[in-house]
Scaffold this active site. Structure first.
Site, PDB file in Angstrom:
ATOM      1  CB  ALA A  68      -0.890  -0.025   1.231  1.00  0.00           C
ATOM      2  N   GLY A 111       0.665  -4.917   0.869  1.00  0.00           N
ATOM      3  CA  GLY A 111      -0.529  -4.967   0.029  1.00  0.00           C
ATOM      4  C   GLY A 111      -0.273  -5.624  -1.321  1.00  0.00           C
ATOM      5  CD  GLU A 114      -2.125  -7.418   3.002  1.00  0.00           C
ATOM      6  OE1 GLU A 114      -1.581  -6.321   2.717  1.00  0.00           O
ATOM      7  OE2 GLU A 114      -2.809  -7.578   4.013  1.00  0.00           O
ATOM      8  CD  GLU A 134       1.791  -5.427   5.746  1.00  0.00           C
ATOM      9  OE1 GLU A 134       2.527  -6.379   6.096  1.00  0.00           O
ATOM     10  OE2 GLU A 134       1.069  -5.461   4.742  1.00  0.00           O
TER      11      GLU A 134
END
Ligand code: CAA
Length: 260
Positions: A68, A111, A114, A134
């Site tokens: 992200a 992300g 993911e 993260e």
């Protein structure tokens, strides 16, 4: 939306395969709000097109996606995140019914990992690196990583990766069940097109129901999943493709699916 008018992705069609390529090279394809909107819009349009039977999501040689977009979210408060339901927009991508393949080369972190796991299968280049870093940012995965990684590789490896940020290279990812195949980096797109092309030749309703039903194995207990599978199997006998597929077998010829 015109397929070439997206800001953060490129979209193309190769026969019955739709290919979406993340294209924010300066940020290693970090997933910002715009990328989410672009991917979801393009993938939704391709998903609804009966001329498309499979999707490929790819990044660059260096990065599938490095997570992200940290710069975009770093200043937000918990209240902002809650009110925006941050990341919830990606659920629409995960829920698409057309089979989708992640073609991963280079970094698939946070992300990025993911997003790859939201796809129905992951093909990896030998350069691929998977990780959930993260924890080093003072947070945890927020786009499904704690759930999907644990289901994919088991608790021991998921805990190791999520608690320490340890990265997993392609070979270990294949051994652990995260990816279905590893190929040389320069063969990744050809392999993805071959696999996606193969899937796209099949009856689209059968392939869509296969996706839904295999995913039910993740999301339900064994007995509920087996019952769901049986109901879907029964239901597919209402499709023209089931009649054609089984007649073609009996007549010793290749099926000509109408994808209906
Ligand atoms: N968000 C925003 N920008 C990012 C980014 C990210 N996730 N990852 C890389 N970038 C940017 C860098 O800031 C840099 O930009 P500038 O040139 O403007 O400084 C550019 O992309 C190139 O990156 P690097 O110079 O760092 O490249 P490198 O080759 O030295 O390192 C890397 C590559 C190891 C992947 C490193 O970029 C990195 O560690 N990135 C962050 C990985 C990460 O922590 N991802 C998780 C994000 S949080 C998340 O994803 C939450 C969730 O669950 C959804």
């Amino acid at each position: 939306m015109n397929e070439n008018s997206y800001e953060t992705i490129e979209v193309r069609r190769e026969g019955r395969v739709g290919v979406i390529t993340l294209n924010r090279p300066k940020a290693l394809n970090a997933l910002n709000e715009q990328t989410m909107q672009d991917v979801v819009a393009a993938a939704t349009e391709l998903d609804r097109d009966s001329g498309i039977g499979a999707l490929i999501l790819a990044g660059s040689e260096k990065a599938f996606a490095a997570g992200a977009d940290i710069k975009e979210m770093s200043g937000k408060s918990a209240s902002d995140m809650y009110h925006e339901d941050f990341f919830a927009g990606w659920d629409a991508f995960a829920r698409l019914r057309t089979p989708k393949i992640a073609a991963v080369a280079g970094y698939a972190l946070g992300g990025g990992c993911e997003l790859a796991m939201m796809c129905d299968l992951i093909l990896a280049a030998d350069t691929a690196v998977f990780g959930q870093p993260e924890i080093a940012l003072g947070v945890i995965p927020g786009m499904g990583g704690t759930q999907r990684l644990t289901r994919a590789v088991g608790k021991a490896k998921a805990m190791d990766m999520i608690l320490t940020g340890r990265q997993m290279r392609a070979e270990e990812a294949e051994r652990s069940g995260l990816v279905s195949r590893v190929v040389a980096a320069d063969e990744l797109m050809d392999t993805a097109l071959e696999v996606a092309g193969k899937i796209a030749e099949m009856s689209k309703p059968a392939a869509q129901h296969a996706v839904e039903t295999v995913n039910a194995a993740y999301e339900s207990g064994l007995w509920a999943g087996v019952q769901h599978e049986r109901r879907v199997f029964h239901g597919l006998f209402s499709t023209a493709d089931q009649k054609e597929g089984m007649s073609a077998f009996a007549e010793k010829r290749t099926a000509r699916f109408s994808h209906e």
